[in-house]
Design a protein around this motif. Structure first.
Motif, PDB file in Angstrom:
ATOM      1  N   LEU A  89       0.723  -1.100   0.152  1.00 11.13           N
ATOM      2  CA  LEU A  89       0.011  -0.113  -0.123  1.00 11.13           C
ATOM      3  C   LEU A  89       0.997   1.090  -0.008  1.00 11.13           C
ATOM      4  O   LEU A  89       1.989   1.359   0.668  1.00 11.13           O
ATOM      5  N   PRO A  90       0.410   2.263  -0.849  1.00  8.17           N
ATOM      6  CA  PRO A  90       1.163   3.396  -0.797  1.00  8.17           C
ATOM      7  C   PRO A  90       1.132   4.190   0.716  1.00  8.17           C
ATOM      8  O   PRO A  90       0.155   4.454   0.976  1.00  8.17           O
ATOM      9  N   THR A 118      -1.572   9.663   6.280  1.00  4.38           N
ATOM     10  CA  THR A 118      -2.160   9.314   5.044  1.00  4.38           C
ATOM     11  C   THR A 118      -3.220   8.293   5.274  1.00  4.38           C
ATOM     12  O   THR A 118      -3.045   7.355   5.953  1.00  4.38           O
ATOM     13  N   VAL A 120      -5.398   5.664   3.407  1.00  3.02           N
ATOM     14  CA  VAL A 120      -5.330   4.714   2.180  1.00  3.02           C
ATOM     15  C   VAL A 120      -6.586   3.603   2.059  1.00  3.02           C
ATOM     16  O   VAL A 120      -7.011   2.956   3.139  1.00  3.02           O
ATOM     17  N   ASP A 121      -7.133   3.599   1.045  1.00  3.32           N
ATOM     18  CA  ASP A 121      -8.206   2.962   0.849  1.00  3.32           C
ATOM     19  C   ASP A 121      -7.514   1.326   0.436  1.00  3.32           C
ATOM     20  O   ASP A 121      -6.762   1.008  -0.378  1.00  3.32           O
ATOM     21  N   SER A 124      -8.760  -0.374  -2.796  1.00  3.58           N
ATOM     22  CA  SER A 124      -8.379  -0.104  -4.071  1.00  3.58           C
ATOM     23  C   SER A 124      -6.717   0.118  -4.214  1.00  3.58           C
ATOM     24  O   SER A 124      -6.272   0.641  -5.180  1.00  3.58           O
ATOM     25  N   HIS A 125      -6.254   0.194  -2.942  1.00  5.71           N
ATOM     26  CA  HIS A 125      -4.906   0.471  -2.723  1.00  5.71           C
ATOM     27  C   HIS A 125      -4.396   2.118  -3.147  1.00  5.71           C
ATOM     28  O   HIS A 125      -3.242   1.996  -3.657  1.00  5.71           O
ATOM     29  N   THR A 126      -5.086   2.834  -2.750  1.00  4.16           N
ATOM     30  CA  THR A 126      -4.905   4.243  -3.242  1.00  4.16           C
ATOM     31  C   THR A 126      -4.801   5.041  -2.086  1.00  4.16           C
ATOM     32  O   THR A 126      -5.551   4.910  -1.051  1.00  4.16           O
ATOM     33  N   VAL A 127      -4.283   6.198  -2.163  1.00  6.46           N
ATOM     34  CA  VAL A 127      -4.182   7.233  -1.225  1.00  6.46           C
ATOM     35  C   VAL A 127      -5.581   8.000  -1.267  1.00  6.46           C
ATOM     36  O   VAL A 127      -5.826   8.628  -2.350  1.00  6.46           O
ATOM     37  N   VAL A 128      -6.391   8.008  -0.493  1.00 11.97           N
ATOM     38  CA  VAL A 128      -7.614   8.781  -0.046  1.00 11.97           C
ATOM     39  C   VAL A 128      -7.317  10.411   0.368  1.00 11.97           C
ATOM     40  O   VAL A 128      -7.931  11.145  -0.298  1.00 11.97           O
TER      41      VAL A 128
END
Lengths: 324, 394
Positions: A89-90, A118, A120-121, A124-128
């Motif tokens: 995860l980012p 940070t 993180v979703d 979806s493995h994205t930064v929200v």
């Protein structure tokens, strides 16, 4: 000798009742995750956990293990059963601690180097979102009603209350030096912040009129231990909101605090540089990671006694127990 | 309804911040005095333009971040004055209304600048290590975040004694600051029970520190210089002028470790020091400056953080309030040293652990295990209350 006898006695008593859960321990120097069986307390597996694994948590369904691989600047996600790395995860640089939303999504991560939290979703493995906070964000907690995420910043010495609906900081409470860990009681009526260098626990009423307020500060005193070494770090509170357990780092002890009285009632000697804590789901046992003795200590929660030590990897840091 | 309440709370909070923002402005000046110097022995130690200032910039940013949550506005002014113009620079700062000044100067200038500033101004010494400034030369308006030479010597001695290296060969330079430092080592040896079995002076004959293939000469000079010393466990170098100490390791006649101004050195920070969150300090510093931190940077950071912390906790920018708080029991600061740093109320010296570094990593940190003290373990380093002749704080 006495401890061993007690330990044997207790494990005989407990063994039939206890349900086995996997205990995952991140070993900061060994770059491994040790897996321990909570019934036998044997190390059953060890797997590579990325570089400098520290913060560790597990999804509510027990399927995914999240590990802050600090030197990789990422959060590694492992299959909790096969130990296979699934994805990363980012996280932003040098992730250390995080808190997972009780639903399993999102993950709120403290980025020490960037003064950011940070979000993180996990699906979806994205930064929200990225939320600017104080200098050196560290401790993370989520209120039981999930309305606030609390972050502590180690150099700013504050607890920041982040609204989970718009990711804006709504309140700031000044606490003592180097706040490391934040924890709500399960009923959401109290928030504890441990200040490692200040040597205190700030007890905060998060629902006070006009915003969160510090109601009292708990201090520590152990005969024969220099006050400088009484450094509160990891914490856990029982779900009946009665007992708070606090790891005291280089003092090699767990403080047992009566939550109603805000008073330390006992100190339990554990391994060296005790850092983070986790309960078994039935809250019968508390597991402590002891970074400088390379072991974990198992504490009988009702008896408030250490019953066993288990050698794990090099410099154990974080611990999480699989849900039932 | 709930969200409305939340918005209202947010609006209220914002108003409170905005209101305070006008109420509390904190302006601190950093005055650095630049002296003509020959280049150092090691190219790694070459001077940098932003020496010290860079740490102060970082501290100011740290203070500003906290201030942004509290409605406080921190700012810093940086002045580099050539030697001889320090007094004029201070006069201008005072005329501009600065009453908190971080000074980075030699001992003599630090004292005269503190006297020039007077009682209404808080001066923080971030550079001068001379023990006298914490002793009979102390000033009530002068605090010290930089450890004294007495503290640094005790740092070395405690480690030597822990290693059971109690027979010392002391080599000191010929300049007054070197002989003063040698005296700190003698006092420290006496305090912790080390024996000075041999002492030699290394004369500063001037000239540059380095020449092309200078190591050839050094390799011949140092063994001869250290020949025929009485049996010793360790060589202690007192070289405040940085003339010879870096030449000693590996070149001594006897194969002995070197400590003090060369070899294993007592330092306030080192770029490889990672414990107790220091890595995050380095990351922030390196991002800001594109270079590694030096002791002067860390000390300037400390000085500004001390003031910032006092302002944040007292919600005041009044110098008298800040000084009282800083010297009081309530003051504490996390400074990447594993325990809080606080001030000695008898001479204004910041108590702090001191690192021992070989130039590559942190080898040890003093105070060493086993050196106890009734007040604070940190008071086993440097002038303790009964030893200090400072009366300005009474």
């Amino acid at each position: 000798m006495k401890t061993i006898v007690t330990a044997l006695g207790l494990s005989c008593l407990m063994a039939p009742a206890a349900m086995a859960n996997k205990v995952y321990v991140s070993n900061e120097k060994g770059n491994t995750i040790s897996v321990i069986d909570s019934e036998t307390w044997d190390v059953v597996d060890t797997f590579h956990g990325g570089n400098r694994p520290r913060g560790i948590t597990i999804s509510p369904d027990g399927k995914h293990l999240y590990v802050c691989a600090s030197d990789d600047d990422t959060v590694r996600v492992f299959d909790a059963v096969t130990y296979e790395e699934l994805w990363t995860l980012p996280s932003g640089p040098d992730p250390e601690l995080f808190v997972l939303h009780p639903s399993g999504n999102p993950l709120y991560i403290a980025n020490e180097d960037d003064n950011l939290v940070t979000v993180v979703d996990t699906a979806s493995h994205t930064v929200v979102a990225e939320i600017p906070v104080g200098v050196e964000p560290e401790g993370m907690a989520i209120s039981p009603d999930t309305k606030y995420v609390v972050n502590t910043s180690e150099t700013t010495n504050m607890a920041h209350f982040i609204d989970t609906s718009d990711y804006k900081i709504k309140h700031n409470v000044l606490v003592d030096q180097r706040p490391r860990y934040a924890l709500y009681t399960d009923d959401g009526s109290k928030l504890f912040i441990s200040s490692e260098i200040g040597g205190t626990i700030s007890v905060i009423d998060p629902n006070a009129e006009g915003g969160p307020k510090t109601t009292t500060k708990i201090t520590f005193e152990v005969p024969g231990v220099q006050p400088e070494w009484l450094q509160p770090v990891g914490m856990k509170v029982t779900s009946d909101n009665k007992w708070l357990f606090v790891a005291l780092g280089p003092a090699n002890r767990i403080a047992v605090i009566d939550v109603d009285q805000n008073e330390v009632v006992d100190y339990i000697l554990v391994g060296q540089r005790v850092w983070q804590l986790a309960f078994t789901p039935d809250q019968k046992f508390l597991i402590t990671t002891n970074g400088n003795s390379n072991d974990i200590t198992i504490i009988d929660v009702d008896a408030k006694k250490a019953i066993k030590s288990v050698q794990v990897g090099e410099q154990p840091w974080g611990v999480v127990v699989a849900p039932d | 309804m709930l969200s409305l309440q939340r918005i209202l709370t947010a609006a209220l909070t914002f108003t409170v911040w905005a209101g305070q923002a006008h109420a509390l402005e904190v302006k601190t000046a950093v005055l650095r005095v630049d002296y003509p110097k020959v280049l150092p022995i090691s190219r790694l130690d070459h001077p940098v333009d932003d020496l010290g200032f860079a740490g102060a910039v970082l501290a100011n940013e740290d203070n500003r971040t906290t201030g942004s949550f509290l409605g406080m506005e921190f700012s810093a002014e940086f002045v580099a004055a050539p030697a001889g113009e320090a007094s004029d620079a201070m006069a201008k700062l005072l005329a501009d209304g600065y009453d908190q000044v971080i000074v980075m100067a030699n001992a003599e200038d630090t004292l005269s600048l503190a006297d020039q500033a007077g009682d209404g101004v808080l001066v923080v010494n971030a550079l001068a290590r001379e023990t006298a400034l914490r002793d009979d030369q102390c000033r009530a308006n002068l605090l010290h975040v930089v450890p004294s030479n007495a503290m640094l010597a005790d740092t070395v001695t405690q480690f030597a004694m822990w290693k059971k290296w109690d027979r010392w060969f002391l080599i000191y330079g010929s300049n007054p600051e070197d002989t003063a430092l040698a005296e700190d080592y003698r006092r420290s040896a006496k305090k912790f029970g080390a024996k000075l079995v041999e002492e030699r002076e290394f004369e500063d004959t001037g000239g540059s520190r380095r020449t092309d293939t200078g190591h050839v000469l050094v390799q011949r000079q140092i063994p001869v210089f250290t020949q025929d010393a009485r049996a010793h466990d360790v060589v202690i170098a007192a070289d405040a002028s940085e003339v010879f100490a870096n030449y000693l390791p590996f070149h001594t006649w006897e194969p002995r470790p070197v400590m003090g101004s060369g070899g294993l050195r007592p330092v306030t920070i080192h770029p490889a020091h990672e414990a107790w969150g220091a890595t995050q300090f380095h990351t922030r510093f390196e991002k800001l400056t594109k270079r590694f931190v030096r002791e002067q940077d860390y000390q300037a950071w400390l000085a500004l953080r001390v003031i910032g912390e006092a302002v944040i906790r007292t919600s005041s920018n009044d110098v008298a309030v800040l000084r009282n708080y800083i010297l009081g029991d309530a003051f504490e600061l996390a400074a990447f040293k594993g325990q809080k740093v606080t001030f000695r109320d008898w001479n204004g010296q910041l108590r702090q652990p001191v690192l021992l570094s070989d130039g590559r990593i942190t080898i040890s940190v003093s105070p060493q295990e086993g050196y106890l003290h009734q007040r604070s373990l940190l008071d086993s380093l440097g002038l303790d209350k009964p030893e200090s002749r400072c009366t300005a704080f009474n």
